[in-house]
Design a protein around this motif. Structure first.
Motif, PDB file in Angstrom:
ATOM      1  N   ALA A 199       3.758 -20.426 -32.465  1.00  0.00           N
ATOM      2  CA  ALA A 199       3.704 -19.697 -31.189  1.00  0.00           C
ATOM      3  C   ALA A 199       2.690 -20.335 -30.253  1.00  0.00           C
ATOM      4  CB  ALA A 199       3.359 -18.236 -31.434  1.00  0.00           C
ATOM      5  N   SER A 200       2.608 -19.794 -29.038  1.00  0.00           N
ATOM      6  CA  SER A 200       1.646 -20.320 -28.068  1.00  0.00           C
ATOM      7  C   SER A 200       0.600 -19.290 -27.651  1.00  0.00           C
ATOM      8  CB  SER A 200       2.382 -20.831 -26.826  1.00  0.00           C
ATOM      9  OG  SER A 200       3.197 -19.811 -26.282  1.00  0.00           O
ATOM     10  N   ASN A 201       0.917 -17.999 -27.824  1.00  0.00           N
ATOM     11  CA  ASN A 201      -0.010 -16.942 -27.394  1.00  0.00           C
ATOM     12  C   ASN A 201       0.113 -15.694 -28.242  1.00  0.00           C
ATOM     13  OD1 ASN A 201      -1.443 -17.683 -24.763  1.00  0.00           O
ATOM     14  ND2 ASN A 201       0.665 -18.254 -24.315  1.00  0.00           N
ATOM     15  N   TYR A 202      -0.931 -14.904 -28.172  1.00  0.00           N
ATOM     16  CA  TYR A 202      -0.977 -13.538 -28.704  1.00  0.00           C
ATOM     17  C   TYR A 202      -1.069 -13.410 -30.231  1.00  0.00           C
ATOM     18  CZ  TYR A 202       0.793 -13.038 -23.978  1.00  0.00           C
ATOM     19  OH  TYR A 202       0.969 -13.146 -22.616  1.00  0.00           O
ATOM     20  N   ILE A 203      -1.971 -12.534 -30.627  1.00  0.00           N
ATOM     21  CA  ILE A 203      -2.131 -12.107 -32.018  1.00  0.00           C
ATOM     22  C   ILE A 203      -2.421 -10.607 -32.010  1.00  0.00           C
ATOM     23  CG2 ILE A 203      -2.854 -14.254 -33.117  1.00  0.00           C
ATOM     24  CD1 ILE A 203      -5.770 -13.460 -32.594  1.00  0.00           C
ATOM     25  N   PRO A 204      -2.170  -9.901 -33.114  1.00  0.00           N
ATOM     26  CA  PRO A 204      -1.628 -10.410 -34.369  1.00  0.00           C
ATOM     27  C   PRO A 204      -0.150 -10.753 -34.243  1.00  0.00           C
ATOM     28  CG  PRO A 204      -1.763  -8.033 -34.458  1.00  0.00           C
ATOM     29  CD  PRO A 204      -2.423  -8.439 -33.170  1.00  0.00           C
ATOM     30  N   ARG A 205       0.285 -11.616 -35.140  1.00  0.00           N
ATOM     31  CA  ARG A 205       1.683 -12.021 -35.214  1.00  0.00           C
ATOM     32  C   ARG A 205       2.095 -12.064 -36.668  1.00  0.00           C
ATOM     33  NH1 ARG A 205       4.977 -14.448 -31.714  1.00  0.00           N
ATOM     34  NH2 ARG A 205       4.298 -14.749 -29.577  1.00  0.00           N
ATOM     35  N   ASN A 206       3.278 -11.564 -36.941  1.00  0.00           N
ATOM     36  CA  ASN A 206       3.819 -11.636 -38.294  1.00  0.00           C
ATOM     37  C   ASN A 206       5.157 -12.349 -38.273  1.00  0.00           C
ATOM     38  OD1 ASN A 206       1.956 -10.021 -40.057  1.00  0.00           O
ATOM     39  ND2 ASN A 206       2.398  -8.468 -38.521  1.00  0.00           N
ATOM     40  N   PHE A 207       5.321 -13.291 -39.178  1.00  0.00           N
ATOM     41  CA  PHE A 207       6.591 -13.985 -39.367  1.00  0.00           C
ATOM     42  C   PHE A 207       7.023 -13.742 -40.804  1.00  0.00           C
ATOM     43  CE2 PHE A 207       4.382 -16.143 -35.984  1.00  0.00           C
ATOM     44  CZ  PHE A 207       5.374 -16.415 -35.053  1.00  0.00           C
ATOM     45  N   VAL A 208       8.097 -12.986 -40.971  1.00  0.00           N
ATOM     46  CA  VAL A 208       8.617 -12.736 -42.312  1.00  0.00           C
ATOM     47  C   VAL A 208       9.576 -13.872 -42.644  1.00  0.00           C
ATOM     48  CG1 VAL A 208       9.823 -11.154 -43.846  1.00  0.00           C
ATOM     49  CG2 VAL A 208       8.399 -10.246 -41.989  1.00  0.00           C
ATOM     50  N   VAL A 209       9.234 -14.609 -43.693  1.00  0.00           N
ATOM     51  CA  VAL A 209      10.044 -15.744 -44.125  1.00  0.00           C
ATOM     52  C   VAL A 209      10.809 -15.327 -45.377  1.00  0.00           C
ATOM     53  CG1 VAL A 209      10.008 -18.173 -44.822  1.00  0.00           C
ATOM     54  CG2 VAL A 209       8.286 -17.312 -43.208  1.00  0.00           C
ATOM     55  N   GLY A 210      12.124 -15.462 -45.330  1.00  0.00           N
ATOM     56  CA  GLY A 210      12.958 -15.057 -46.456  1.00  0.00           C
ATOM     57  C   GLY A 210      12.869 -16.011 -47.644  1.00  0.00           C
ATOM     58  N   LYS A 211      13.565 -15.682 -48.715  1.00  0.00           N
ATOM     59  CA  LYS A 211      13.539 -16.496 -49.934  1.00  0.00           C
ATOM     60  C   LYS A 211      14.032 -17.922 -49.697  1.00  0.00           C
ATOM     61  CE  LYS A 211      14.245 -12.638 -53.154  1.00  0.00           C
ATOM     62  NZ  LYS A 211      15.125 -12.060 -54.193  1.00  0.00           N
ATOM     63  N   ASP A 212      14.889 -18.073 -48.679  1.00  0.00           N
ATOM     64  CA  ASP A 212      15.439 -19.400 -48.379  1.00  0.00           C
ATOM     65  C   ASP A 212      14.560 -20.205 -47.416  1.00  0.00           C
ATOM     66  OD1 ASP A 212      15.808 -17.889 -46.137  1.00  0.00           O
ATOM     67  OD2 ASP A 212      17.969 -18.235 -45.960  1.00  0.00           O
ATOM     68  N   GLY A 213      13.388 -19.653 -47.054  1.00  0.00           N
ATOM     69  CA  GLY A 213      12.467 -20.373 -46.172  1.00  0.00           C
ATOM     70  C   GLY A 213      12.768 -20.226 -44.694  1.00  0.00           C
ATOM     71  N   LYS A 214      13.633 -19.266 -44.347  1.00  0.00           N
ATOM     72  CA  LYS A 214      13.983 -19.057 -42.943  1.00  0.00           C
ATOM     73  C   LYS A 214      13.346 -17.778 -42.396  1.00  0.00           C
ATOM     74  CE  LYS A 214      18.382 -21.541 -43.204  1.00  0.00           C
ATOM     75  NZ  LYS A 214      19.863 -21.454 -43.048  1.00  0.00           N
ATOM     76  N   VAL A 215      12.977 -17.840 -41.120  1.00  0.00           N
ATOM     77  CA  VAL A 215      12.348 -16.684 -40.462  1.00  0.00           C
ATOM     78  C   VAL A 215      13.393 -15.595 -40.254  1.00  0.00           C
ATOM     79  CG1 VAL A 215      11.118 -15.866 -38.417  1.00  0.00           C
ATOM     80  CG2 VAL A 215      10.664 -18.159 -39.303  1.00  0.00           C
ATOM     81  N   ILE A 216      13.118 -14.423 -40.802  1.00  0.00           N
ATOM     82  CA  ILE A 216      14.075 -13.312 -40.682  1.00  0.00           C
ATOM     83  C   ILE A 216      13.542 -12.153 -39.827  1.00  0.00           C
ATOM     84  CG2 ILE A 216      15.300 -13.840 -42.818  1.00  0.00           C
ATOM     85  CD1 ILE A 216      13.622 -11.698 -44.232  1.00  0.00           C
ATOM     86  N   TYR A 217      12.254 -12.196 -39.506  1.00  0.00           N
ATOM     87  CA  TYR A 217      11.684 -11.116 -38.685  1.00  0.00           C
ATOM     88  C   TYR A 217      10.388 -11.607 -38.053  1.00  0.00           C
ATOM     89  CZ  TYR A 217       9.965  -6.475 -37.324  1.00  0.00           C
ATOM     90  OH  TYR A 217       9.517  -5.390 -36.613  1.00  0.00           O
ATOM     91  N   VAL A 218      10.181 -11.205 -36.788  1.00  0.00           N
ATOM     92  CA  VAL A 218       8.958 -11.571 -36.059  1.00  0.00           C
ATOM     93  C   VAL A 218       8.413 -10.341 -35.360  1.00  0.00           C
ATOM     94  CG1 VAL A 218       7.985 -12.937 -34.165  1.00  0.00           C
ATOM     95  CG2 VAL A 218       9.697 -13.952 -35.661  1.00  0.00           C
ATOM     96  N   SER A 219       7.105 -10.150 -35.440  1.00  0.00           N
ATOM     97  CA  SER A 219       6.470  -9.055 -34.684  1.00  0.00           C
ATOM     98  C   SER A 219       5.239  -9.584 -33.964  1.00  0.00           C
ATOM     99  CB  SER A 219       6.088  -7.893 -35.599  1.00  0.00           C
ATOM    100  OG  SER A 219       5.023  -8.250 -36.451  1.00  0.00           O
ATOM    101  N   VAL A 220       4.970  -8.989 -32.797  1.00  0.00           N
ATOM    102  CA  VAL A 220       3.801  -9.370 -31.996  1.00  0.00           C
ATOM    103  C   VAL A 220       3.001  -8.116 -31.704  1.00  0.00           C
ATOM    104  CG1 VAL A 220       2.989 -10.471 -29.881  1.00  0.00           C
ATOM    105  CG2 VAL A 220       5.155 -11.199 -30.906  1.00  0.00           C
TER     106      VAL A 220
END
Length: 208
Positions: free
Chosen positions: A168-189
């Motif tokens: 990302a470029s801005n803002y925290i907190p940030r959560n990136f949920v990475v699935g079992k296959d290594g892909k981002v499945i959810y993002v929160s800011v």
């Protein structure tokens, strides 16, 4: 002649007064104009960063190359407070929450208070990893914060924000949920209890 002189002086005084009044109003106008210009530039900068931030988030969730599928999370290599090296790729096959935060950030601190119960304890014994990474802070600052709050989970360090900038470029907190296959499945800011609960639901499905 004396009256004429007085009239002349009074007239000159009025002219001078008008001139000074115009000068004052012009100066005031110039100040207001420059203040508005500064505000306009600041607003434009904020809008640009917000749009860029939105694009960053969308890029991590979907891409043309993946034809609408979740995008692989950028691999990261981070060291925790004990000097242990952590690679995101080492956790393939497990859902991972990559969390960016900072000790000075009120919503980050708020969020971390519920992590122990809602994430660490809730998913204890399951294939799940919570990976909080401190953004732009020194090791001693994070160590003191961790000790003061009694946190036991590992914390990664990103003092130069090199890892954060991959996500990302801005803002925290940030959560990136990475699935079992290594892909981002959810993002929160930011932190909102409702949004945090949504993330927990996503993790619940991902660990099954």
């Amino acid at each position: 002649t004396r009256l004429n002189l007085e009239d002349s002086l009074a007239s000159e005084f009025r002219k001078g007064e008008k001139y000074h009044r115009r000068s004052y109003l012009l100066l005031k106008f110039k100040r207001i104009f420059w203040k508005l210009l500064v505000i306009l530039f600041a607003a434009a900068g904020f809008l640009y960063n917000s749009l860029k931030d939105k694009v960053d988030t969308e890029r991590l969730l979907t891409s043309e190359e993946s034809k609408g599928e979740a995008t692989p999370a950028p691999n990261l290599l981070v060291y925790d407070l004990g000097g242990n090296m952590i690679r995101l790729s080492d956790y393939l096959g497990k859902p991972v929450v990559v969390n960016f935060w900072a000790t000075w950030c009120p919503p980050c601190r708020q969020e971390l208070k519920v992590v122990e119960k809602e994430l660490i304890n809730r998913f204890k014994g399951k294939d799940f990893v919570f990976l909080p990474i401190s953004r732009g802070e020194a090791k001693k600052t994070v160590e003191a914060f961790r000790k003061q709050n009694g946190y036991t989970f590992p914390m990664g360090l990103d003092p130069k924000q090199t890892i954060y900038k991959k996500y990302a470029s801005n803002y925290i907190p940030r959560n990136f949920v990475v699935g079992k296959d290594g892909k981002v499945i959810y993002v929160s800011v930011g932190y909102e209890p409702k949004e945090f609960a949504e993330m927990v639901e996503v993790i619940e499905k991902a660990v099954k």
